[in-house]
Design a protein around this motif. Structure first.
Motif, PDB file in Angstrom:
ATOM      1  N   ALA A  69       0.821  -1.208   0.000  1.00 32.44           N
ATOM      2  CA  ALA A  69       0.000   0.000   0.000  1.00 32.44           C
ATOM      3  C   ALA A  69       0.856   1.259   0.000  1.00 32.44           C
ATOM      4  O   ALA A  69       0.579   2.199  -0.741  1.00 32.44           O
ATOM      5  N   SER A  70       1.903   1.289   0.831  1.00 31.13           N
ATOM      6  CA  SER A  70       2.741   2.483   0.926  1.00 31.13           C
ATOM      7  C   SER A  70       4.000   2.157   1.719  1.00 31.13           C
ATOM      8  O   SER A  70       4.178   1.055   2.226  1.00 31.13           O
ATOM      9  N   GLY A  71       4.830   3.165   1.842  1.00 32.26           N
ATOM     10  CA  GLY A  71       6.049   3.035   2.640  1.00 32.26           C
ATOM     11  C   GLY A  71       7.140   2.311   1.898  1.00 32.26           C
ATOM     12  O   GLY A  71       6.982   1.888   0.751  1.00 32.26           O
ATOM     13  N   GLY A  72       8.240   2.189   2.554  1.00 28.08           N
ATOM     14  CA  GLY A  72       9.390   1.493   2.004  1.00 28.08           C
ATOM     15  C   GLY A  72      10.604   1.784   2.860  1.00 28.08           C
ATOM     16  O   GLY A  72      11.213   2.841   2.745  1.00 28.08           O
ATOM     17  N   THR A  73      10.915   0.864   3.762  1.00 31.45           N
ATOM     18  CA  THR A  73      12.035   1.039   4.677  1.00 31.45           C
ATOM     19  C   THR A  73      12.925  -0.186   4.606  1.00 31.45           C
ATOM     20  O   THR A  73      12.445  -1.314   4.655  1.00 31.45           O
ATOM     21  N   LEU A  74      14.219   0.060   4.479  1.00 29.01           N
ATOM     22  CA  LEU A  74      15.181  -1.032   4.613  1.00 29.01           C
ATOM     23  C   LEU A  74      15.497  -1.168   6.092  1.00 29.01           C
ATOM     24  O   LEU A  74      15.777  -0.183   6.775  1.00 29.01           O
TER      25      LEU A  74
END
Length: 174
Positions: A69-74
């Motif tokens: 849906a959203s976001g994106g963090t390593l």
């Protein structure tokens, strides 16, 4: 909000060295010095070694999950093999393929906050790195890079490689 995860490391591939900044992190492994129990192998872990003076990278390709849906963090785990107090700066980015994959570029070169390394050899510490996710949608084919920003003035662990032992891509589920 629920989170979803894509396991990126161990896995991935090395940049091919054809462009500026395409320096490759070294893939290595470590074998535990502990005494193994009966009928078990020795614990062995893959790790990527990021140089203290040259920016090095590793690439991961995957299809964005259908429930994205959203976001994106390593979110990863790093450490050093020797006592090396100081800070490390990690960097990363994502590229979205919409059409001709041969002209893809990374949306940005995002950098982490300073990651304080523990004063104990081989002790890991977690880091997170929020990625610029412009126009990324569910089921996109993407490439993510992770690297060490060794020439960043805030990266002060100058004598040792930083060892990546795990990496996930974390996102918000639809």
């Amino acid at each position: 909000m629920a989170s979803g995860y894509v396991v990126l490391f161990p896995g991935g591939g090395a940049p091919d060295g054809s462009g500026t900044g395409n320096n490759t992190a070294a893939l290595s492994y470590e074998v535990s010095t502990g005494s193994q129990t009966a009928n078990t192998p020795k614990v062995t872990r893959y790790k990527l070694l990021f140089d203290p003076t040259t920016d090095e990278h590793w690439l991961f390709q995957f299809k964005m999950p259908g429930d994205y849906a959203s976001g994106g963090t390593l979110r990863g785990q790093i450490g050093v093999a020797a006592v090396s107090p100081g800070n490390v700066i990690m960097k990363g980015g994502i590229s979205e393929s919409s059409g001709n994959r041969t002209d893809d570029v990374f949306l940005a070169g995002d950098v982490s906050a300073a990651v304080t390394m523990p004063g104990t050899a081989n002790q890991g510490t977690e880091f997170t790195l929020a990625l610029t996710m412009t126009n990324i949608v569910a089921n996109d084919e993407v490439v993510v890079f992770l690297g060490r920003d060794a020439d960043n003035a805030s990266d002060t662990v100058n004598a040792n490689d930083v060892e990546l032992t795990s990496l996930n891509f974390e996102y918000v589920v639809a």
